[in-house]
Design a protein around this motif. Structure first.
Motif, mmCIF file in Angstrom:
data_model
loop_
_atom_site.group_PDB
_atom_site.id
_atom_site.type_symbol
_atom_site.label_atom_id
_atom_site.label_comp_id
_atom_site.label_asym_id
_atom_site.label_seq_id
_atom_site.Cartn_x
_atom_site.Cartn_y
_atom_site.Cartn_z
ATOM 1 N N PRO A 11 0.833 -1.217 0.000
ATOM 2 C CA PRO A 11 0.000 0.000 0.000
ATOM 3 C C PRO A 11 0.857 1.252 0.000
ATOM 4 O O PRO A 11 1.928 1.276 0.600
ATOM 5 N N HIS A 12 0.410 2.274 -0.723
ATOM 6 C CA HIS A 12 1.146 3.536 -0.729
ATOM 7 C C HIS A 12 0.186 4.676 -0.415
ATOM 8 O O HIS A 12 -0.962 4.663 -0.873
ATOM 9 N N PRO A 13 0.653 5.677 0.384
ATOM 10 C CA PRO A 13 -0.232 6.770 0.803
ATOM 11 C C PRO A 13 -0.977 7.452 -0.342
ATOM 12 O O PRO A 13 -2.159 7.760 -0.210
ATOM 13 N N ALA A 14 -0.308 7.684 -1.490
ATOM 14 C CA ALA A 14 -0.956 8.432 -2.580
ATOM 15 C C ALA A 14 -2.156 7.649 -3.100
ATOM 16 O O ALA A 14 -3.226 8.205 -3.366
ATOM 17 N N ARG A 15 -1.975 6.337 -3.233
ATOM 18 C CA ARG A 15 -3.050 5.516 -3.805
ATOM 19 C C ARG A 15 -4.154 5.278 -2.780
ATOM 20 O O ARG A 15 -5.326 5.189 -3.125
ATOM 21 N N ARG A 16 -3.772 5.163 -1.497
ATOM 22 C CA ARG A 16 -4.783 4.980 -0.447
ATOM 23 C C ARG A 16 -5.653 6.237 -0.324
ATOM 24 O O ARG A 16 -6.873 6.168 -0.201
ATOM 25 N N TYR A 17 -5.000 7.383 -0.397
ATOM 26 C CA TYR A 17 -5.713 8.671 -0.340
ATOM 27 C C TYR A 17 -6.625 8.795 -1.546
ATOM 28 O O TYR A 17 -7.781 9.231 -1.446
ATOM 29 N N ASN A 18 -6.137 8.372 -2.725
ATOM 30 C CA ASN A 18 -6.946 8.385 -3.942
ATOM 31 C C ASN A 18 -8.187 7.500 -3.757
ATOM 32 O O ASN A 18 -9.293 7.873 -4.151
ATOM 33 N N TYR A 19 -8.009 6.355 -3.102
ATOM 34 C CA TYR A 19 -9.136 5.454 -2.820
ATOM 35 C C TYR A 19 -10.142 6.159 -1.918
ATOM 36 O O TYR A 19 -11.349 6.145 -2.188
#
Ligand SMILES: C[S@@+](CC[C@H](N)C(=O)[O-])C[C@H]1O[C@@H](n2cnc3c(N)ncnc32)[C@H](O)[C@@H]1O
Length: 264
Positions: A11-19
């Motif tokens: 998991p990466h913060p940018a993609r989790r935030y995008n989710y």
């Protein structure tokens, strides 16, 4: 970008935030991590939206009232609606924006970040906030004799070492002239109930969270020697809220500090 740097299993913060923002640029590992964290902190999605709305209002203030034309946005995130350059250039088409992020996936979307008005300019740098010298060495489109807004929105809380994070922000600000601004948001558990705070602490201790919340006194340290703009340090949802917005999250839901300050 080297595609092999893009590890979709982690998991990466940018993609989790995008989710959390309802975007499509995320993978199973990001969604799983996002759902797990949302169990500790159910308002995570509302907080993500409140943070993004703060970014828009504060950039609007900087380009408008404050008259800033140069922006250094570290921790850019994946492009979504109302990216920094779009907000700034809507107000002032000649604005120049340098984006910095350490996630190769953001690099993969850089083209969407690099649209610009003909009068302005945008750049994207794949660099790391932990290496401020590298960032400063690459700011070719910014004129460092003129004011710059340093934007650190929902990024410095990924740095676990608090004194070092304050030092990094200081190093970046030291390179900017008087009249520059610091615009920042950062996760906090200060507004939370003891039960929610305990959940968050547990997630952090168990290694499920990479977000290191700061207490008010710690957040204040980033602004030492700067002139805070009204309303000062508040929950992001309380920073000059837009009365016509659809959502009005509480401080508990937003759970991020936000502030904008001027370098004298
Ligand atoms: C939660 S998103 C915030 C995006 C945007 N600033 C906003 O508020 O809408 C955090 C971003 O910071 C980036 N990031 C995390 N640690 C970083 C570091 N050490 N250096 C540069 N970027 C980092 C992530 O890749 C992600 O894109």
């Amino acid at each position: 970008m080297t595609i092999d740097k893009l590890d979709t299993g982690v998991p990466h913060p940018a993609r989790r935030y995008n989710y959390w923002l309802g975007g499509k640029d995320n993978f199973a590992a990001d969604r799983e991590s996002g759902d797990l964290l949302a169990k500790s902190y159910p308002a995570a999605r509302i907080a993500a939206r409140a943070n993004r709305a703060f970014l828009g209002r504060a950039v609007g203030f900087l380009a408008g009232e404050a008259g800033i034309r140069q922006f250094l946005d570290v921790g850019t995130g994946l492009p979504t609606a109302d990216n920094t350059h779009e907000v700034a250039q809507r107000v002032a088409p000649d604005s120049r924006i340098v984006y910095v992020d350490n996630d190769p996936m953001v690099m993969a979307h850089a083209r969407a970040l690099l649209t610009s008005t003909p009068e302005g300019q945008t750049r994207y740098l794949e660099e790391d906030l932990r290496e401020p010298e590298q960032i400063l060495a690459a700011l070719d489109i910014l004129d460092l004799s003129k004011p710059v807004a340093l934007i650190l929105v929902a990024v410095a809380h990924f740095l676990p070492d608090h004194p070092r994070s304050v030092e990094i922000v200081r190093m970046l600000l030291d390179a900017l002239p008087s009249g520059s601004y610091l615009m920042m948001s950062m996760a906090t558990t200060d507004f939370l109930t003891p039960e929610l705070k305990a959940n968050w602490d547990k997630a952090l201790r168990s290694g499920r969270s990479d977000v290191y919340p700061r207490a008010r006194a710690e957040f204040d340290e980033f602004f030492a020697g700067l002139e805070l703009i009204e309303p000062g340090v508040v929950a992001v949802s309380e920073w000059r809220p837009d009365p016509s917005a659809e959502e009005h999250p509480t401080s508990v839901e937003a759970s991020l500090f936000g502030a904008v300050a001027r370098k004298p």
